[in-house]
Design a protein around this motif. Structure first.
Motif, mmCIF file in Angstrom:
data_model
loop_
_atom_site.group_PDB
_atom_site.id
_atom_site.type_symbol
_atom_site.label_atom_id
_atom_site.label_comp_id
_atom_site.label_asym_id
_atom_site.label_seq_id
_atom_site.Cartn_x
_atom_site.Cartn_y
_atom_site.Cartn_z
ATOM 1 N N LEU A 131 0.818 -1.212 0.000
ATOM 2 C CA LEU A 131 0.000 0.000 0.000
ATOM 3 C C LEU A 131 0.856 1.268 0.000
ATOM 4 C CD1 LEU A 131 -2.762 -0.938 2.603
ATOM 5 C CD2 LEU A 131 -3.051 -0.691 0.132
ATOM 6 N N PRO A 132 0.486 2.259 -0.823
ATOM 7 C CA PRO A 132 1.232 3.524 -0.828
ATOM 8 C C PRO A 132 1.270 4.184 0.550
ATOM 9 C CG PRO A 132 -0.254 3.407 -2.714
ATOM 10 C CD PRO A 132 -0.587 2.233 -1.834
ATOM 11 N N THR A 133 0.215 3.956 1.359
ATOM 12 C CA THR A 133 0.175 4.579 2.681
ATOM 13 C C THR A 133 1.253 4.040 3.615
ATOM 14 O OG1 THR A 133 -1.538 2.969 3.276
ATOM 15 C CG2 THR A 133 -2.283 5.158 2.611
ATOM 16 N N THR A 134 1.748 2.825 3.339
ATOM 17 C CA THR A 134 2.852 2.293 4.142
ATOM 18 C C THR A 134 4.121 3.094 3.890
ATOM 19 O OG1 THR A 134 1.860 0.092 4.073
ATOM 20 C CG2 THR A 134 4.176 0.206 4.674
ATOM 21 N N ALA A 135 4.240 3.620 2.661
ATOM 22 C CA ALA A 135 5.304 4.578 2.301
ATOM 23 C C ALA A 135 6.718 4.037 2.481
ATOM 24 C CB ALA A 135 5.131 5.885 3.073
ATOM 25 N N TRP A 136 6.905 2.756 2.268
ATOM 26 C CA TRP A 136 8.253 2.210 2.337
ATOM 27 C C TRP A 136 9.008 2.544 1.057
ATOM 28 C CZ3 TRP A 136 8.362 -3.378 4.755
ATOM 29 C CH2 TRP A 136 8.245 -3.257 6.143
ATOM 30 N N THR A 137 10.254 2.926 1.213
ATOM 31 C CA THR A 137 11.085 3.281 0.065
ATOM 32 C C THR A 137 11.643 2.036 -0.606
ATOM 33 O OG1 THR A 137 11.697 5.386 1.086
ATOM 34 C CG2 THR A 137 13.129 4.572 -0.689
ATOM 35 N N ARG A 138 11.509 1.985 -1.934
ATOM 36 C CA ARG A 138 12.132 0.927 -2.728
ATOM 37 C C ARG A 138 13.413 1.515 -3.326
ATOM 38 N NH1 ARG A 138 6.475 1.073 -1.672
ATOM 39 N NH2 ARG A 138 5.362 -0.549 -2.815
ATOM 40 N N VAL A 182 25.322 4.614 -17.842
ATOM 41 C CA VAL A 182 25.473 5.268 -16.561
ATOM 42 C C VAL A 182 24.783 4.406 -15.501
ATOM 43 C CG1 VAL A 182 23.394 6.689 -16.921
ATOM 44 C CG2 VAL A 182 25.119 7.425 -15.269
ATOM 45 N N TRP A 183 25.423 4.279 -14.332
ATOM 46 C CA TRP A 183 24.812 3.576 -13.207
ATOM 47 C C TRP A 183 24.196 4.616 -12.290
ATOM 48 C CZ3 TRP A 183 23.810 -1.423 -12.057
ATOM 49 C CH2 TRP A 183 24.477 -2.422 -12.792
ATOM 50 N N LEU A 184 22.936 4.379 -11.890
ATOM 51 C CA LEU A 184 22.221 5.286 -11.017
ATOM 52 C C LEU A 184 21.738 4.565 -9.763
ATOM 53 C CD1 LEU A 184 19.869 6.857 -13.718
ATOM 54 C CD2 LEU A 184 21.798 8.032 -12.671
ATOM 55 N N ASN A 185 21.714 5.266 -8.647
ATOM 56 C CA ASN A 185 21.019 4.804 -7.454
ATOM 57 C C ASN A 185 19.665 5.494 -7.430
ATOM 58 O OD1 ASN A 185 23.063 3.113 -6.239
ATOM 59 N ND2 ASN A 185 24.216 4.997 -5.890
ATOM 60 N N VAL A 186 18.609 4.707 -7.361
ATOM 61 C CA VAL A 186 17.246 5.227 -7.524
ATOM 62 C C VAL A 186 16.412 4.855 -6.304
ATOM 63 C CG1 VAL A 186 15.172 5.183 -8.971
ATOM 64 C CG2 VAL A 186 17.438 4.970 -10.027
ATOM 65 N N ALA A 187 15.615 5.809 -5.818
ATOM 66 C CA ALA A 187 14.728 5.552 -4.676
ATOM 67 C C ALA A 187 13.348 6.119 -4.970
ATOM 68 C CB ALA A 187 15.302 6.183 -3.411
ATOM 69 N N LEU A 188 12.318 5.340 -4.674
ATOM 70 C CA LEU A 188 10.940 5.773 -4.881
ATOM 71 C C LEU A 188 10.037 5.094 -3.870
ATOM 72 C CD1 LEU A 188 9.333 3.731 -7.710
ATOM 73 C CD2 LEU A 188 11.772 3.556 -7.325
ATOM 74 N N LYS A 189 8.805 5.591 -3.733
ATOM 75 C CA LYS A 189 7.893 5.051 -2.734
ATOM 76 C C LYS A 189 6.664 4.375 -3.324
ATOM 77 C CE LYS A 189 9.162 8.239 1.005
ATOM 78 N NZ LYS A 189 9.733 7.213 1.890
ATOM 79 N N GLU A 190 6.344 4.616 -4.593
ATOM 80 C CA GLU A 190 5.094 4.093 -5.147
ATOM 81 C C GLU A 190 5.199 2.655 -5.654
ATOM 82 O OE1 GLU A 190 2.316 7.625 -6.783
ATOM 83 O OE2 GLU A 190 4.060 7.189 -8.014
ATOM 84 N N GLY A 191 6.145 2.398 -6.529
ATOM 85 C CA GLY A 191 6.301 1.051 -7.055
ATOM 86 C C GLY A 191 5.250 0.655 -8.072
ATOM 87 N N LYS A 192 4.837 1.585 -8.941
ATOM 88 C CA LYS A 192 3.898 1.245 -10.009
ATOM 89 C C LYS A 192 4.579 0.341 -11.037
ATOM 90 C CE LYS A 192 1.142 5.486 -9.623
ATOM 91 N NZ LYS A 192 0.787 6.774 -10.259
ATOM 92 N N ASN A 193 3.774 -0.265 -11.901
ATOM 93 C CA ASN A 193 4.282 -1.208 -12.885
ATOM 94 C C ASN A 193 5.373 -0.586 -13.763
ATOM 95 O OD1 ASN A 193 4.370 -3.618 -14.452
ATOM 96 N ND2 ASN A 193 3.024 -2.676 -15.965
ATOM 97 N N ARG A 194 6.567 -1.178 -13.739
ATOM 98 C CA ARG A 194 7.711 -0.756 -14.555
ATOM 99 C C ARG A 194 8.036 0.732 -14.361
ATOM 100 N NH1 ARG A 194 9.215 -4.440 -18.314
ATOM 101 N NH2 ARG A 194 10.097 -2.868 -19.690
ATOM 102 N N GLU A 195 7.839 1.224 -13.146
ATOM 103 C CA GLU A 195 7.975 2.649 -12.875
ATOM 104 C C GLU A 195 9.377 3.176 -13.145
ATOM 105 O OE1 GLU A 195 7.139 5.911 -9.309
ATOM 106 O OE2 GLU A 195 6.427 3.863 -9.124
ATOM 107 N N VAL A 196 10.401 2.470 -12.672
ATOM 108 C CA VAL A 196 11.771 2.958 -12.861
ATOM 109 C C VAL A 196 12.099 3.045 -14.343
ATOM 110 C CG1 VAL A 196 14.204 2.498 -12.440
ATOM 111 C CG2 VAL A 196 12.538 2.074 -10.626
ATOM 112 N N ARG A 197 11.788 1.998 -15.087
ATOM 113 C CA ARG A 197 12.104 1.980 -16.513
ATOM 114 C C ARG A 197 11.382 3.110 -17.261
ATOM 115 N NH1 ARG A 197 14.620 -2.919 -17.769
ATOM 116 N NH2 ARG A 197 14.424 -4.518 -16.139
ATOM 117 N N LYS A 198 10.106 3.286 -16.974
ATOM 118 C CA LYS A 198 9.327 4.290 -17.702
ATOM 119 C C LYS A 198 9.744 5.706 -17.330
ATOM 120 C CE LYS A 198 5.272 1.334 -18.358
ATOM 121 N NZ LYS A 198 3.837 1.107 -18.015
ATOM 122 N N ALA A 199 10.004 5.926 -16.049
ATOM 123 C CA ALA A 199 10.398 7.274 -15.621
ATOM 124 C C ALA A 199 11.768 7.655 -16.183
ATOM 125 C CB ALA A 199 10.402 7.348 -14.101
ATOM 126 N N LEU A 200 12.719 6.721 -16.148
ATOM 127 C CA LEU A 200 14.045 7.037 -16.698
ATOM 128 C C LEU A 200 13.984 7.194 -18.213
ATOM 129 C CD1 LEU A 200 16.500 4.830 -14.573
ATOM 130 C CD2 LEU A 200 15.792 7.199 -14.237
#
Length: 247
Positions: A131-138, A182-200
Motif C-alpha cells: 500500500l502507498p500509505t505504508t510509504a516504504w522506500t524501494r 550510466v549507473w544510477l542509485n534510484v529511490a521511490l515510494k510508489e512502485g507502479k508497474n515498470r515505474e523505474v524503466r518508464k520514468a528514466l
C-alpha cells in the motif's frame, strides 16, 4: 456460523492469512465459485468463518492460518513474478524450495529485473506492505544507456507523467558512468508497474539492467542469486508488527 462469534473473520481475510491469495484475489475466487465452506458453495465474500469451519478452494482443503512469516529472495533475471504464466515462462515460484509451502510476493519484479523480492505466507501482510500509505522506500541500482544531467534528475524529483500515468517523486543520483552507460542509485515510494524503466525513459535513459537492493528496511545484502532467507521473527515483529495488528 454467526457474525456474533468473537473469533470469526471475513472469509477473504482468512484465505489471505492462510497464504491462498491476497484478499482481493480471494474475493475473485469466491465470485468465480471456487470456494466452499462446510461443503456449501460460497456465493459472496460477505461471509464470516471460524477455525471450526471447513474451507476448500478448487476442492482442496485450506489449512489453518499459519504464523506469519517473511522471506528475502534474490530474484534472478528471466523469471516472471506470477504463480502461473499464460506464456509458459518459468516463474519465481517454480524455483523456490518446496519446503516454503505456498507463498505470495510483496509486489513484483518484471521479467528482466533482479534483486530483492519479499515473500510471505500471509496475503494480508503482502497487501499492507504494497500500500502507498505504508510509504516504504524501494531502492534500486539501475544501469541505463545514455547520459544524464542535473535538469533530468530535477525532473525525476518533481515527478514525471508517461502515457497519462503520473509517477511520484523519484530520487536518482549518478553512481558512475561506464562508456555509453550510466549507473544510477534510484529511490521511490510508489512502485507502479515498470515505474523505474518508464520514468528514466522519459528523461532519455534506456534501462538495460535493474537491481532492487532494498524494500523498506529489508536489504538485499549478500544474498546470492536465487537464494532465499527467512526474516527472523523478532525482526518481522519490530518492522511489521504494527501492520500485522491492523491487517
Amino acid at each position: 456460523m454467526t457474525d456474533q462469534d468473537d473469533n470469526s473473520e471475513r472469509i477473504a481475510k482468512r484465505l489471505a492469512r492462510s497464504g491462498v491469495a491476497s484478499r482481493r484475489e480471494a474475493e475473485r475466487m469466491i465470485e468465480a465459485g471456487r470456494v466452499t465452506v462446510n461443503g456449501k458453495l460460497l456465493k459472496t465474500p460477505a461471509f464470516k468463518v471460524t477455525d471450526r469451519d471447513t474451507i476448500t478452494v478448487d476442492g482442496k482443503p485450506v489449512g489453518a492460518a499459519e504464523k506469519t512469516k517473511l522471506w528475502r529472495y534474490h530474484k534472478p533475471s528471466g523469471l516472471v513474478t506470477t504463480h502461473k504464466d499464460p506464456e509458459g515462462r518459468e516463474t519465481v515460484f517454480d524455483k523456490l524450495p518446496k519446503s516454503l509451502g505456498r507463498v505470495i510476493s510483496v509486489g513484483r519484479l518484471d521479467l528482466t529485473s533482479e534483486g530483492l523480492l519479499l515473500l510471505t505466507n500471509d496475503g494480508e501482510l503482502s497487501r499492507a506492505l504494497e500500500l502507498p500509505t505504508t510509504a516504504w522506500t524501494r531502492r534500486y541500482r539501475a544501469r541505463a544507456f545514455g547520459s544524464v544531467d542535473e535538469a533530468a534528475l530535477a525532473r525525476l524529483r518533481a515527478g514525471v507523467t508517461v502515457d497519462g500515468v503520473s509517477y511520484g517523486p523519484i530520487e536518482a543520483e549518478v553512481e558512475r558512468a561506464t562508456g555509453s552507460n550510466v549507473w544510477l542509485n534510484v529511490a521511490l515510494k510508489e512502485g507502479k508497474n515498470r515505474e523505474v524503466r518508464k520514468a528514466l525513459d522519459a528523461v532519455g535513459l534506456k534501462v538495460n539492467r535493474l537491481i532492487r537492493i532494498a524494500y523498506g528496511p529489508f536489504q538485499l545484502g549478500q544474498l546470492a542469486t536465487g537464494e532465499v532467507k527467512s526474516v527472523p521473527e523478532r525482526v518481522l515483529q519490530d518492522q511489521c508488527g504494527h501492520l500485522l495488528k491492523s491487517a
